[in-house]
Design a protein around this motif. Structure first.
Motif, short mmCIF file in Angstrom:
data_model
loop_
_atom_site.label_atom_id
_atom_site.label_comp_id
_atom_site.label_asym_id
_atom_site.label_seq_id
_atom_site.Cartn_x
_atom_site.Cartn_y
_atom_site.Cartn_z
N PRO A 56 0.69 -1.34 -0.15
CA PRO A 56 -0.02 0.07 0.07
C PRO A 56 0.74 1.30 -0.13
CG PRO A 56 -0.13 -1.17 2.23
CD PRO A 56 0.33 -2.09 1.05
N LEU A 57 2.17 1.23 0.49
CA LEU A 57 2.79 2.41 0.53
C LEU A 57 3.44 2.84 -0.82
CD1 LEU A 57 5.04 1.87 3.96
CD2 LEU A 57 3.09 3.59 3.39
N LEU A 58 3.30 1.97 -1.81
CA LEU A 58 3.39 2.47 -3.29
C LEU A 58 2.29 3.31 -3.55
CD1 LEU A 58 5.02 -1.15 -4.64
CD2 LEU A 58 6.39 0.88 -4.16
N HIS A 59 1.22 3.09 -3.38
CA HIS A 59 0.24 3.99 -3.70
C HIS A 59 0.36 5.49 -3.54
CE1 HIS A 59 -3.67 5.35 -5.10
NE2 HIS A 59 -4.02 4.27 -5.33
N PRO A 60 0.54 6.32 -4.58
CA PRO A 60 0.72 7.60 -4.46
C PRO A 60 -0.10 8.54 -3.57
CG PRO A 60 0.22 7.14 -6.75
CD PRO A 60 0.24 5.82 -6.04
N PHE A 61 -1.41 8.00 -3.51
CA PHE A 61 -2.45 8.64 -2.72
C PHE A 61 -3.03 8.19 -1.63
CE2 PHE A 61 -3.28 9.64 -7.71
CZ PHE A 61 -2.75 10.88 -7.36
N MET A 62 -2.18 7.16 -0.85
CA MET A 62 -2.48 6.43 0.25
C MET A 62 -2.88 7.73 1.28
SD MET A 62 -0.73 3.81 2.58
CE MET A 62 0.23 4.96 3.80
N PHE A 63 -2.00 8.54 1.43
CA PHE A 63 -2.48 9.45 2.63
C PHE A 63 -3.60 10.39 2.34
CE2 PHE A 63 1.95 8.47 3.75
CZ PHE A 63 1.86 8.21 5.13
N LEU A 64 -3.85 10.41 0.95
CA LEU A 64 -5.06 11.29 0.71
C LEU A 64 -6.52 10.25 0.97
CD1 LEU A 64 -6.91 13.40 -1.00
CD2 LEU A 64 -6.24 12.17 -2.86
N PHE A 65 -6.17 9.02 0.73
CA PHE A 65 -7.30 7.98 1.32
C PHE A 65 -7.42 8.07 2.80
CE2 PHE A 65 -6.32 5.09 -2.41
CZ PHE A 65 -6.82 6.03 -3.57
N MET A 66 -6.39 8.12 3.55
CA MET A 66 -6.38 8.26 5.09
C MET A 66 -7.06 9.56 5.38
SD MET A 66 -2.86 6.68 5.75
CE MET A 66 -2.73 7.03 7.49
N TRP A 67 -6.70 10.68 4.65
CA TRP A 67 -7.40 11.82 5.29
C TRP A 67 -8.79 11.87 4.97
CZ3 TRP A 67 -5.74 15.08 8.82
CH2 TRP A 67 -4.45 15.01 9.00
N TYR A 68 -9.28 11.33 3.78
CA TYR A 68 -10.53 11.51 3.41
C TYR A 68 -11.47 10.34 4.50
CZ TYR A 68 -15.26 11.04 1.31
OH TYR A 68 -16.36 11.12 0.99
N ALA A 69 -10.74 9.49 4.85
CA ALA A 69 -11.49 8.53 5.83
C ALA A 69 -11.59 9.05 7.11
CB ALA A 69 -10.59 7.25 6.12
N HIS A 70 -10.84 9.92 7.57
CA HIS A 70 -10.82 10.88 8.62
C HIS A 70 -11.88 12.03 8.54
CE1 HIS A 70 -9.85 13.80 11.75
NE2 HIS A 70 -9.42 14.61 10.88
N SER A 71 -11.96 12.46 7.17
CA SER A 71 -12.86 13.52 7.29
C SER A 71 -14.42 12.87 7.56
CB SER A 71 -12.65 14.27 5.77
OG SER A 71 -13.46 13.22 4.92
N THR A 72 -14.65 11.71 7.29
CA THR A 72 -16.06 11.46 7.50
C THR A 72 -16.49 11.36 9.06
OG1 THR A 72 -15.37 8.99 7.83
CG2 THR A 72 -15.51 9.66 5.69
N GLY A 73 -15.43 11.38 9.86
CA GLY A 73 -15.78 11.33 11.41
C GLY A 73 -16.02 10.10 11.97
N ARG A 74 -15.99 9.09 10.90
CA ARG A 74 -16.63 7.66 11.37
C ARG A 74 -15.41 6.67 11.43
NH1 ARG A 74 -19.05 5.43 7.63
NH2 ARG A 74 -18.92 7.07 5.75
N CYS A 75 -14.01 7.08 10.85
CA CYS A 75 -12.92 6.16 11.04
C CYS A 75 -12.39 6.14 12.57
CB CYS A 75 -11.89 6.66 9.87
SG CYS A 75 -10.68 5.58 9.91
N LYS A 76 -12.29 4.96 12.97
CA LYS A 76 -11.79 5.05 14.25
C LYS A 76 -10.48 4.36 14.40
CE LYS A 76 -15.66 6.79 15.62
NZ LYS A 76 -15.67 8.20 15.77
N LYS A 77 -9.95 3.83 13.26
CA LYS A 77 -8.54 3.07 13.36
C LYS A 77 -7.96 2.76 12.12
CE LYS A 77 -6.00 -1.02 15.23
NZ LYS A 77 -6.38 -2.03 16.07
#
Length: 220
Positions: A56-77
């Motif tokens: 997964p660290l090869l995906h250039p947008f992995m951190f974008l995905f993480m930030w979107y998950a965070h933005s939902t307010g529902r991602c707990k881990k």
């Protein structure tokens, strides 16, 4: 609470001959952000997110995905599965994300005979990763240790490097490139209410790990 097992890419920087996802250096499918967003938006529950590969660290947008998950307010881990080859390059950014998002992060680093043959220092690297995160609140590290029947020597090295207690040790499983062998079929033991697995092009396979694996085999 549900857990979403999302394969971000079938691209990998290793070619493990037992890969359960048929991933490798010649593969080149990367999940599109809009596909990831569709998966996340399709669930109303609080969720844990497991980012898989490939690497997964090869995906250039992995951190974008993480930030979107965070933005939902529902991602707990967020759980990141990695073979460890790139983790030192991204550890600071992972810790920074955790500190800013206040979401628990678990890093699961793979250890096996093949990765050891490619990197004889992998046990020291694993020990260093554990030491670097041991006292960082919000970050935890586990080592997924896959063994052949003759690989009990790996346990000795885990103990020697003082990371045995942080390790999930199990034998290879009979799916992916190990289909048809005498190893057992895959089983996921869960401590959450429900879970779903997704291929790197976004297709959902429910809880069927083998069906996802065989589907991934046909992706470029």
């Amino acid at each position: 609470m549900i857990r979403l097992y999302i394969n971000l890419t079938n691209k990998c920087n290793s070619d493990c001959p037992f890969c359960c996802m048929y991933s490798g250096k010649e593969k080149n499918t990367f999940m599109d952000f809009n596909v990831f967003k569709y998966i996340i938006d399709g669930k109303d529950d609080d969720f844990e997110l497991q980012l898989e590969g490939g690497e997964p660290l090869l995906h250039p947008f992995m951190f974008l995905f993480m930030w979107y998950a965070h933005s939902t307010g529902r991602c707990k881990k967020i759980i990141i599965l990695t073979n460890g080859k790139l983790i030192s390059d991204y550890l600071e950014e992972i810790i920074s994300f955790m500190d800013r998002a206040r979401i628990q992060i678990e890093i699961k680093m793979s250890i096996n005979y093949w990765l050891y043959s490619e990197n004889p220092h992998i046990f020291k690297q694993a020990r260093d990763l554990h030491c670097a995160t041991e006292f960082v609140d919000g970050i935890s590290v586990k080592f997924n240790v896959r063994m052949r029947h003759r690989d009990e020597w790996i346990i000795d090295l885990l103990k020697e490097n003082k990371i045995y207690k942080q390790s999930n040790v199990f034998y290879l499983q009979s799916y992916g490139r190990m289909t048809g062998t005498d190893y057992e079929k895959p089983v996921i033991v869960q401590n959450i209410d429900d879970w779903f697995v997704y291929s790197c092009d976004g297709k959902c396979f429910g809880k069927d790990l083998i069906a996802r694996s065989e589907y991934e085999k046909g992706l470029a």
